[in-house]
Structure formats: C-alpha cells, structure tokens
Design an enzyme around this catalytic site. Sequence first.
Site, PDB file in Angstrom:
ATOM      1  N   TYR A  16      -1.805  -0.458  10.668  1.00  0.00           N
ATOM      2  CA  TYR A  16      -1.947  -0.831   9.249  1.00  0.00           C
ATOM      3  C   TYR A  16      -0.663  -0.488   8.494  1.00  0.00           C
ATOM      4  CZ  TYR A  16      -3.757  -0.932   4.464  1.00  0.00           C
ATOM      5  OH  TYR A  16      -3.952  -1.193   3.118  1.00  0.00           O
TER       6      TYR A  16
ATOM      7  N   SER B  61       0.845  -1.187   0.000  1.00  0.00           N
ATOM      8  CA  SER B  61       0.000   0.000   0.000  1.00  0.00           C
ATOM      9  C   SER B  61       0.879   1.234   0.000  1.00  0.00           C
ATOM     10  CB  SER B  61      -0.881   0.002   1.259  1.00  0.00           C
ATOM     11  OG  SER B  61      -1.529   1.237   1.435  1.00  0.00           O
TER      12      SER B  61
END
Length: 241
Positions: free
Chosen positions: A151, A138
Amino acid sequence: MGTGEGRVAVITGASSGIGVATARALAADGYRVALLARRSDRIQALADELGDGAIAIEADVTDRGTIVAAAERVKAEFGGTDVLVNNAGIMLLGPFSSDQQDDYRQMIEVNLIGAITATEVFLDQLRDGGGDLVNISSVAGRTARPGNGVYAATKWGMNGWSESLRQELQPGVRVTVIEPGAVATELPSHITHEQTRQGAEALYGQVTVTAEDIAEVIAFAVNRPRHLTINEILLRPAGQA
C-alpha cells in the site's frame, strides 16, 4: 454563484467516502460533476441527490476502455473536464506473504496504474480547460510501517509520479497531492487479512476526521486563483502518531 460555476469535475471512486464527500462539496460550489465508480447503484443515487449537473458513469480504473468511454461522455455532455480527482483506491493491509499476492496486485492496479490511466485519458481535456489534477495519496506515501508495505509503495509511487507531472504540466494544469492520515471511511472493511482488518476497524472507528473534512480541503485547493498552485497537503487527525 459558487466559485466553481461552469467548471466540470470528474471524480473516480465516487461511490463512497472521500469521493462522495468531494462530489457534494464541489457541486455545492457550482461545479458540474461526473461520478465514476464500479458500483453504479450508489453513484446513480448520488447523482439523483445532487440533481442537474451531476451524471453517474459506471467505470473501473483498471479497465481503460471504460475510462475512455467515460471521458467521451463527459466531453459530449459537459464539454470537457476542468478537474480530475483521482480518488479510487483500496487499502488491503496485512503481513507480507504469498497469501496476500492478489491483494498486492489489486492495490497496484487500482491505486497507481488506475490513477495513471485516468489521468492519461483525461489529460487532453484538462489541458484544454487549464485544469486541476488532484491525486489522493496518503500519509503512507511519506512513511511506511509493518503490514502496509505494498500500500505504501503505491502511495510513494503516486507522490513521485505527481511531482514529475507537476513540473511537466505547469502552468497549464495544476497538480495537487492530498495525503490524509486516518479518515472515517469504509476503507478498512475491504482488508482480507482478518486480524489486520479487526485492528484497523477498531482504530478507524475512533477517528474523528471525516471524508467531509478532506473534501473541504480539496475544494479549497482547486478554487484558488490560477496564479497560485497548492502542490501538496499532508493532514492527519489531531493526535495521530
């Protein structure tokens, strides 16, 4: 004849989003695809849609036994794996507090340990075929912001582990890290922190980059000739900060 004719791709998290789109893209290129996810009804429907050369295998990346069983089935039915796409992931954003402790553990177990486990289990098959390992990271693996710390930690971890593997496994297995920004998927709907979820859903609802856009990039990377390896692709919607 597609560029992937005769090749086999295993996709984790194949029940939604980028996983579904990648399965469709690779199947269109002639790959046989093994769809791994917990939601067996969804992957069975996708396998039915894709037809011959697609199998649905209920598996959970946090349960190594199910991944081992999946690898054995892929070996038995397809002869082995040429491409592993570590796509299974969850994004449980929210302020850092004890209230989120279960979310933190779940993200680490799915996003990071899950990808490591799937790779460890399928590695011998990838080595046998001169394969490709695609890790879905990501933009959060490059930069962090308030509310996404754990995350981001899983994605920074994914990037560091992938770079080590890239050096360790070359030239036999190519390692590619894909780092998408905001993509229109169901990812924000799983957020447990109410205010954060509403904000994320509002943001993601305006996103024009689709799972199909990311799948096209994955297909491009794995279909390059073997003398070339695309190590890292960072991509965002035009206009994302």
